[in-house]
Scaffold this motif. Structure first.
Motif, mmCIF file in Angstrom:
data_model
loop_
_atom_site.group_PDB
_atom_site.id
_atom_site.type_symbol
_atom_site.label_atom_id
_atom_site.label_comp_id
_atom_site.label_asym_id
_atom_site.label_seq_id
_atom_site.Cartn_x
_atom_site.Cartn_y
_atom_site.Cartn_z
ATOM 1 N N UNK A 1 15.415 2.446 -0.887
ATOM 2 C CA UNK A 1 15.021 3.637 -1.202
ATOM 3 C C UNK A 1 15.219 4.093 -2.799
ATOM 4 N N UNK A 2 16.376 3.876 -3.152
ATOM 5 C CA UNK A 2 16.715 4.007 -4.508
ATOM 6 C C UNK A 2 15.919 3.388 -5.410
ATOM 7 N N UNK A 3 15.500 2.383 -5.290
ATOM 8 C CA UNK A 3 14.227 1.613 -6.120
ATOM 9 C C UNK A 3 13.203 2.209 -6.154
ATOM 10 N N UNK A 4 12.796 2.533 -4.781
ATOM 11 C CA UNK A 4 11.594 3.119 -4.633
ATOM 12 C C UNK A 4 11.324 4.284 -5.381
ATOM 13 N N UNK A 5 12.279 5.269 -5.133
ATOM 14 C CA UNK A 5 12.569 6.707 -5.752
ATOM 15 C C UNK A 5 12.516 6.532 -7.129
ATOM 16 N N UNK A 6 13.168 5.563 -7.865
ATOM 17 C CA UNK A 6 13.149 5.645 -9.448
ATOM 18 C C UNK A 6 11.838 5.069 -10.045
ATOM 19 N N UNK A 7 10.867 4.521 -9.083
ATOM 20 C CA UNK A 7 9.856 4.290 -9.818
ATOM 21 C C UNK A 7 9.009 5.512 -10.110
ATOM 22 N N UNK A 8 8.571 5.581 -11.278
ATOM 23 C CA UNK A 8 7.823 6.988 -12.087
ATOM 24 C C UNK A 8 6.484 7.049 -11.265
ATOM 25 N N UNK A 9 6.398 8.338 -10.945
ATOM 26 C CA UNK A 9 5.105 8.640 -10.233
ATOM 27 C C UNK A 9 3.820 8.731 -11.292
ATOM 28 N N UNK B 1 0.842 -1.089 0.140
ATOM 29 C CA UNK B 1 0.109 -0.050 0.060
ATOM 30 C C UNK B 1 1.035 1.162 0.006
ATOM 31 N N UNK B 2 1.739 1.206 0.730
ATOM 32 C CA UNK B 2 2.895 2.414 0.775
ATOM 33 C C UNK B 2 3.594 2.523 -0.368
ATOM 34 N N UNK B 3 4.013 1.182 -0.932
ATOM 35 C CA UNK B 3 4.847 1.458 -2.222
ATOM 36 C C UNK B 3 3.847 1.930 -3.237
ATOM 37 N N UNK B 4 2.677 1.672 -3.402
ATOM 38 C CA UNK B 4 1.798 2.062 -4.580
ATOM 39 C C UNK B 4 1.758 3.590 -4.306
ATOM 40 N N UNK B 5 1.599 4.185 -3.095
ATOM 41 C CA UNK B 5 1.084 5.239 -2.870
ATOM 42 C C UNK B 5 2.419 6.300 -2.987
ATOM 43 N N UNK B 6 3.384 5.783 -3.212
ATOM 44 C CA UNK B 6 5.071 6.498 -3.200
ATOM 45 C C UNK B 6 5.409 7.085 -1.829
#
Length: 137
Positions: A55-63, A21-26
Motif C-alpha cells: 500500500x505504501x508503494x502504491x500510495x506514493x505513486x503520483x496520480x 489495471x488496478x495499479x494504473x487506475x490507482x
C-alpha cells in the motif's frame, strides 16, 4: 486439494492483468484484494512484503503520472495442486513529462519487462503470493 484445472490457469492469467489495471487506475484496495496478506512484491529490486508495504508503494505513486502496464504473452503453469506460476511480458507505457500543459500527452513505450507471478489457492479462490518484473532493457 483438487488438481489445477484449465479454468484455474485462465483465472490466474487474468489476475496478472487485473493487478496492473488496478495499479494504473490507482485502485489500491482492488489491487490488494488480489494479493494474499503475506504477498511479496519485488519492485525496483526491493522486496515489499504484505499489504501495508504494498500500500505504501502504491500510495506514493503520483496520480499525475499517466502510465499503463500492458500484460502480454501470459502463460500459466501449475507448480503444485495449490500453486500456479504465471510468466508474462510487460510493456510499460508512459506520457513524456516534457509535453506543455494543455497539449495531449501520448503514451509511449518506456520499458519492456519480464514478469513472474505466483498464485496460491486459498479458501475463496486464487491469491497473489509473489510478483516480480525485471526490465529487459
Amino acid at each position: 486439494m483438487s488438481a489445477v484445472t484449465n479454468e484455474d490457469l485462465s483465472i490466474c492469467e487474468r489476475l496478472a492483468r487485473r493487478f496492473y489495471r488496478a495499479l494504473d487506475r490507482h485502485e489500491i484496495d482492488a489491487a490488494l484484494a488480489l494479493a494474499a496478506e503475506d504477498c511479496q512484491w519485488i519492485r525496483a529490486g526491493e522486496p515489499q512484503v504484505g499489504h501495508d508495504a504494498m500500500r505504501k508503494v502504491m500510495e506514493a505513486r503520483p496520480r499525475s503520472i499517466l502510465a499503463r502496464h500492458l500484460v502480454g504473452n501470459a502463460v500459466a503453469e501449475p507448480i503444485s495442486d495449490s500453486e500456479i506460476v504465471v510468466s508474462y511480458d510487460l510493456l510499460f507505457l508512459a506520457a513524456p513529462p516534457e509535453v506543455p500543459a494543455g497539449v495531449p500527452r501520448p503514451l509511449v513505450p518506456s520499458k519492456i519487462l519480464s514478469g513472474v507471478d505466483r498464485y496460491r489457492r486459498e479458501e475463496g479462490g486464487w491469491y497473489l503470493i509473489y510478483k516480480r518484473a525485471v526490465p529487459e532493457f
